[in-house]
Design a protein around this motif. Structure first.
Motif: not given
Length: 687
Positions: A592-596, A602-607, A638-646, A652-656
């Motif tokens: 669901p987070a990827r499909e978001c 607001d794709p930046a909110s997906c994660g 490099r994947f996540c901030t302190e409390d969120f993984c977008p 760059v779309f991270v996950y395939r």
């Protein structure tokens, strides 16, 4: 009454009742799988019925004329089956383009193309044994796999009968005995093959034609019986009820864990054979009255169109409503399926089958119409795939120009944990093609599938390097292949990849609790360990997916067994003077987070929250603390901030996929941090 086994006598009530049962078993299974767990056996019932009816027809033709008119036979099949199936294919393709997120277009539309040309069963068999493709969502035409099997049967079966007839004429044998012999041999061979393959490769066994041919063959052999047992009183009644009972038991006793279509398929097949052999019994206790109930007859008459229409809305409607189906949605889908099937029967199936413009003319006219209709049906899915391919090429070009620049990909996460704004505004790879953004090692030459046997080696990095590195593990080590190749070239490393899907590299492999056959994984671990120890390697790089479960001797999950297994495997190499680098696994990103990304403004909110992304059990950090000469490389920051993984980092779309494999584009942006983390390992290898 006694019923000759001839379709010319009209539609038999027992066969229509079987069709009604079969189609509703499948429909209810797809709508409420928990309540009708074995409803998939309805497909097997259809196969047996088809084998019986088609062979009965062909035998009558051979008896009457001494041959089979193949062009006419195939033309009748085309007029009977393809108009409705092509209609549903077109509607499904348009629905995908209108309502389904673009990231699923590639998979769904490729399935649609395969369904249109009736090879979907083979395509699904290939996907089912692919570790990545198995994670893909079911397409709206996935149910066409069984229609593909049927069409292949209609193509090949008459050829077998023609061949047997020719042999009989040349040798002076009875045509019927020759045909029976050929079909019996094929039926038995297919049954044996299906039983064996169901145990050795169940995913492929479910879909491919050779494992299903015996079900058609069972019905075909029954066609050689000249009469039913309908006038045998209590015997025919008993057989009818026994056959129906076998089908009901299969429907509710079987489930997703039943090995199928191996030995278990014998029960529903036997049930259909008993009902057909008993016929429309004249005994007062026989189920003949049930066969002739109006709703049963109606379902049997419309079973083909019901099967065609029931599945696409089950897949498409959740995208329209933005959530899962509840019981009300399912009831609406069921009602809509029945209405659409009725309309299709009246306005598409019957007119096409009876059209004088086709039936009164040579078969080639039907074939010409078929070619034209198929070409039109392919327009939407082919156009959609072309759009996706164009987007993929554009994404690749953008990535090539942007990799290495500030604020693109992994570089966008700053030292303080915040995200900068990249100059590239497009998301790359385009989510619609992210599933295909693979490292080049995803080939048959480099990868051993989860159920595959043996060991394969691929050379990466610098083939002439003065240091030899073993890179070993499951798909979560293979996803690092591209940046490690570049690091290997820069450091003079000749990297040999040992890669087996869904198979962690650990000394506790015999304690792995896996859905796959662990035998091949155990053998692979032993062989790879031996090759590395004897192969003159200077170091080992490894990784594994988080979330594997390892059990103790009592069969209970045991974290200590898991940690100790990795630690002990690494110790085999460090004791031999080979330093080890282990790459911490990537965060988990649910579908669901990827499909978001494709549905949100607001794709930046997906994660997901960082805690959720790392909730699966992970053993490497603990194992490294207990090990010597092992370097842990963890680039999670490099994947996540302190409390969120977008889901998107630096455009760059991270996950395939839903197994949290990185896109190759994002992996390439991680190269500087991967190289930095490997410096202690590189220094140890150089000494």
């Amino acid at each position: 009454m006694t019923s000759r086994m001839k379709a010319a006598r009209g539609v038999r009530g027992d066969i229509q009742a079987l069709r009604a049962f079969a189609v509703m078993a499948v429909v209810l299974y797809h709508l409420w799988p928990m309540h009708v767990p074995g409803g998939y056996i309805g497909v097997d019932a259809f196969f047996v019925i088809s084998g019986f009816l088609i062979t009965s027809h062909l035998l009558r033709e051979v008896d009457r004329s001494g041959k089979v008119d193949l062009p006419q036979f195939w033309a009748r099949r085309v007029r009977r089956l393809l108009p409705a199936s092509l209609l549903v294919v077109v509607v499904s393709a348009v629905a995908v383009l209108v309502w389904v997120p673009r990231e699923l277009w590639q998979t769904f539309l490729q399935d649609t193309i395969a369904a249109t040309v009736y090879v979907l069963n083979w395509a699904l068999a290939a996907q089912a044994v692919d570790y990545l493709a198995a994670e893909s969502a079911a397409s709206p035409v996935q149910h066409y796999w069984s229609l593909s099997v049927e069409e292949q049967f209609y193509l090949i079966w008459p050829l077998l009968i023609v061949g047997a007839t020719w042999f009989a004429v040349r040798t002076g044998r009875s045509r019927r005995s020759a045909i029976f012999g050929v079909l019996a041999v094929i039926t038995v061979a297919s049954l044996i093959y299906g039983i064996v393959l169901t145990w050795t490769d169940p995913a492929a066994a479910y879909f491919i034609t050779p494992t299903r041919a015996w079900q058609f063959g069972a019905g075909a052999l029954l066609a050689f019986v000249s009469t039913t047992l309908a006038n045998r009183g209590g015997l025919s009644a008993l057989m009818s009820w026994a056959g129906m009972a076998a089908l009901v038991v299969s429907t509710f006793a079987y489930g997703s864990g039943t090995p199928f279509p191996g030995v278990a398929a014998l029960l529903p097949v036997a049930g259909v054979l008993l009902v057909v052999l008993a016929g429309e019994s004249n005994h007062p206790l026989a189920p003949t009255r049930l066969y002739n109930l109006t709703p049963v007859r109606w379902l049997g008459d419309n079973s083909y169109s019901i099967y065609l229409w029931h599945w696409p809305p089950i897949v498409i409607v959740p995208y329209i409503i933005g959530g899962e189906l509840d019981w009300r949605h399912k009831l609406v889908i069921l009602a809509a399926t029945l209405v659409l099937a009725w309309l299709t029967k009246i306005y598409v199936e019957d007119p096409a089958r009876q059209a004088p413009a086709l039936t009164a003319r040579r078969p080639r006219v039907t074939y010409a119409v078929l070619v034209g209709a198929t070409a039109l049906a392919l327009v939407a899915p082919v156009a959609g795939v072309q759009v996706i391919n164009a987007q993929e090429r554009e994404s690749q070009q953008i990535a090539e120009e942007a990799i290495g620049t500030d604020c693109f990909g992994a570089a966008s996460i700053q030292a303080d944990g915040t995200l900068c704004t990249p100059d590239v505004t497009e998301i790359v790879p385009e989510p619609a093609v992210a599933e295909d953004d693979l490292p080049p090692v995803y080939t048959d030459e480099c990868r051993v599938q989860p159920e595959g046997e043996g060991v394969k080696e691929c050379v990466l990095g610098d083939p002439n390097g003065d240091r030899s590195i073993a890179m070993v593990g499951d798909s979560h080590v293979a996803q690092w292949a591209t940046p490690l190749t570049e690091i290997g070239k820069a450091n003079g490393w000749r990297i040999t990849l040992f890669f087996k899907g869904a198979c962690p590299f650990t000394a506790a492999i015999e304690n792995l609790d896996s859905t796959f056959d662990e035998t091949t994984c155990i053998a692979w671990n032993a062989e790879v360990t031996d090759r590395i120890l004897k192969g003159g390697f200077d170091g080992v790089v490894t990784s594994a997916r988080a979330g594997y479960t390892f059990v103790d001797d009592a069969g209970q999950p045991d974290r200590g067994v898991a940690v100790g297994g990795f630690r002990d495997r690494w110790a085999e190499f460090t004791a031999a003077g080979m330093p080890v680098a282990t790459l911490a696994d990537t965060p988990r990103m649910p579908d669901p987070a990827r499909e978001c990304v494709t549905t949100s403004d607001d794709p930046a909110s997906c994660g997901v929250p960082r805690a959720e992304a790392y909730e699966l059990p992970e053993y490497f950090h603990a194992a490294v603390r207990e090990a010597e000469d092992v370097t842990l490389v963890d680039v999670g920051d490099r994947f996540c901030t302190e409390d969120f993984c977008p889901a998107v980092v630096g455009s760059v779309f991270v996950y395939r996929d839903g197994s949290s494999h990185m896109t190759d584009t994002f992996a390439r942006t991680l190269q500087p941090w991967l190289e930095e983390g490997l410096r202690p390992f590189a220094a140890a290898v150089s000494n």
